[in-house]
Write an enzyme that holds these catalytic residues in place. Structure first.
Site, mmCIF file in Angstrom:
data_model
loop_
_atom_site.group_PDB
_atom_site.id
_atom_site.type_symbol
_atom_site.label_atom_id
_atom_site.label_comp_id
_atom_site.label_asym_id
_atom_site.label_seq_id
_atom_site.Cartn_x
_atom_site.Cartn_y
_atom_site.Cartn_z
ATOM 1 N N THR A 16 0.827 -1.206 0.000
ATOM 2 C CA THR A 16 0.000 0.000 0.000
ATOM 3 C C THR A 16 0.860 1.255 0.000
ATOM 4 O OG1 THR A 16 -1.723 -1.183 1.210
ATOM 5 C CG2 THR A 16 -1.852 1.216 1.198
ATOM 6 N N SER A 40 0.350 -9.149 -2.120
ATOM 7 C CA SER A 40 -0.850 -8.383 -1.795
ATOM 8 C C SER A 40 -2.051 -9.311 -1.773
ATOM 9 C CB SER A 40 -1.057 -7.260 -2.822
ATOM 10 O OG SER A 40 -2.144 -6.441 -2.456
ATOM 11 N N CYS A 44 -7.591 -10.984 6.004
ATOM 12 C CA CYS A 44 -8.812 -11.125 6.790
ATOM 13 C C CYS A 44 -9.813 -12.074 6.149
ATOM 14 C CB CYS A 44 -9.447 -9.753 7.008
ATOM 15 S SG CYS A 44 -8.363 -8.598 7.884
ATOM 16 N N ASN A 273 13.783 6.436 14.354
ATOM 17 C CA ASN A 273 14.813 7.360 14.841
ATOM 18 C C ASN A 273 15.843 7.703 13.768
ATOM 19 O OD1 ASN A 273 15.413 4.466 15.556
ATOM 20 N ND2 ASN A 273 17.440 5.297 15.974
ATOM 21 N N PRO A 275 15.758 9.388 10.237
ATOM 22 C CA PRO A 275 14.770 10.124 9.437
ATOM 23 C C PRO A 275 14.612 9.632 8.005
ATOM 24 C CG PRO A 275 16.760 11.436 9.787
ATOM 25 C CD PRO A 275 16.872 10.235 10.683
ATOM 26 N N ALA A 279 8.521 3.220 8.918
ATOM 27 C CA ALA A 279 7.983 1.890 9.225
ATOM 28 C C ALA A 279 6.468 1.979 9.389
ATOM 29 C CB ALA A 279 8.627 1.309 10.477
ATOM 30 N N HIS A 304 -3.040 0.588 6.643
ATOM 31 C CA HIS A 304 -3.372 1.385 5.462
ATOM 32 C C HIS A 304 -3.230 2.881 5.740
ATOM 33 C CE1 HIS A 304 -4.843 -1.495 2.412
ATOM 34 N NE2 HIS A 304 -5.071 -2.271 3.465
#
Length: 451
Positions: A16, A40, A44, A273, A275, A279, A304
């Site tokens: 995404t 992808s 669920c 930490n 720059p 994540a 998302h």
């Protein structure tokens, strides 16, 4: 400015984010590395494929490496594992799992979406009985193949959270005798005990053997399960659904900060930490919407949203993350359970002053066929009505009502103002005064009594 952006991990987080970056930035080079075969897919939906509700396996796949290249100009390298991040040099070391070749790739910006591991307890005799987890497509296929080839008649699910209860329903759907082993006194620990009682009763009504205050201690040589209560149980296979552990090995090795929740610490722009390293997803630690305290929510919506925030910042159009409520919903046979924000237990642990308004009523006009009971609990500040959290269990309409409450929380609408919401009405859908309108009226009286 044209950049070289590398993405580690696919699915809701990595795939995404890569797609969002491409929408904002048509020029930069984007390469995504995925250790597994698939990039992808609908995690669920996996329980419902196992339960034969979803019959087409291919319907779970949203994109392929080929479609990413053709439609988005994003290069995807599956079966490639990133094994080292050299932060000073901004270089990754990558292993091609098909050829065993090691090579390096430089980056300007790096996005981590490593996901999480399913937690499997180290128990005596664990290898004696077929045991599964459900985290990816390979897990799903393994379970499906085992059921098709061995035609088991019974199983035990260790864990009574979302995956555990969804799998209890789907295993029952295909004719298995299902036992759920839950170490606490209730299933769905994020909801209040009184709400969980509705689920307990419903699970038993649908043939599930619910073993609360019970944990699996080991497996005997004859495949007998030994439980902490002294009870013994014989089943054909086990499914572990006791939570996940964030995959932080690579980040930790690279010197990125790991927080108290076990996740990679990120700021409001999803930066670590370092720059130049971002994540997102199940492996990260962000913060709670209400409390601003560390929080980790391994669900699809957060991944998302975090992807959008990271992509916007990388593209030079920063939007800040507002924190998480932990909104969740699940289907449990014919009931729906949903929750958002702080539970009764969390509020008590924080020693926060609160009131709780409760209401139960029909999902729509009682004279229209199919009306089902819906149970609502909303926790709020007794002085100003600020909504701290809510839970809803019932039939139709649980989803729309929890979403209205989430909207109220984000919009700063106090609980007593729910009475003023002009909700849509027609007998098949609601009542002239919706259930949430009534919650608002009840809460107003409770707030007045505190003045």
């Amino acid at each position: 400015m044209k950049q070289k952006i590398l993405v580690i991990g696919g699915v809701a987080g990595g795939a995404t984010t890569a797609s969002q970056i491409r929408k904002l930035d048509k020029e930069s080079t984007i390469i995504m590395f995925e250790k597994d075969e698939y990039i992808s897919f609908g995690n669920c939906g996996m329980p419902y494929y196992i339960g034969d509700i979803i019959t087409e396996r291919d319907s779970l796949f949203a994109a392929t490496p080929q479609s990413f290249k053709e439609k988005k100009n994003i290069e995807v390298r599956t079966r490639h594992e990133v094994i080292d991040i050299n932060r000073p040099s901004k270089i990754l070391t990558i292993k091609n799992l098909q050829t065993e070749e090691l090579y390096e790739e430089s980056y300007d910006k790096l996005l981590l979406a490593p996901g999480a591991y399913p937690f499997v307890p180290d128990l005596p005799g664990i290898g004696i009985i077929p045991s599964f987890t459900l985290r990816n497509i390979e897990d799903m296929d393994y379970i499906k193949q085992y059921i098709n080839e061995h035609t088991p008649s019974s199983c035990a699910i260790v864990g009574g959270g979302f995956i555990g209860l969804e799998m209890a329903e789907n295993f029952t759907q295909i004719g298995l005798d299902v036992h759920v082993i839950e170490r606490s006194e209730q299933v769905m620990k994020m909801i209040d005990p009184s709400m969980a009682e509705h689920l307990h009763e419903h699970l038993k009504e649908n043939g599930v053997h619910l073993l609360l205050n019970s944990s699996l201690e080991g497996i005997e040589s004859d495949r007998t399960l030994k439980l902490s209560t002294g009870e013994q149980l014989k089943v054909d296979f086990l499914l572990f659904a006791v939570g996940v552990k964030p995959k932080v090995d690579l980040a930790e090795k690279a010197g990125l900060t790991i927080g108290e929740t076990g996740g990679i610490v990120t700021n409001e722009f999803m930066q670590t930490n370092d720059p130049n390293i971002y994540a997102v997803g199940d492996a990260i630690q962000t913060f709670h919407f209400h409390l601003q305290t560390p929080k980790r929510v391994p669900l699809a919506w957060p991944a998302h949203r975090q992807s959008y925030i990271a992509a916007k910042h990388i593209a030079g159009e920063p939007v800040s993350f507002k924190g998480l409520l932990g909104t969740s919903i699940a289907k449990v046979f014919h009931l729906t359970v949903a929750a958002t924000g702080l539970s009764e237990k969390a509020l008590n642990q924080m020693e926060m002053e609160y009131k709780t308004v409760e209401h139960s009523g029909k999902s729509h006009a009682g004279y229209y066929p199919g009306a089902e009971y819906v149970y609502i609990r909303v926790h709020f500040n007794p002085l100003d009505g600020k909504i701290y959290g809510a839970q809803i269990v019932g039939g139709d309409g649980v989803d729309k009502r929890i979403d209205v409450i989430v909207t109220a929380i984000y919009g700063g609408i106090p609980v007593h103002e729910l009475q003023a919401l002009e909700t849509s009405y027609s007998p098949p859908y609601s009542s002239p005064k919706d259930l949430l309108n009534i919650v608002g009226y009840k809460a107003e009286d409770m707030i007045q009594k505190t003045k």
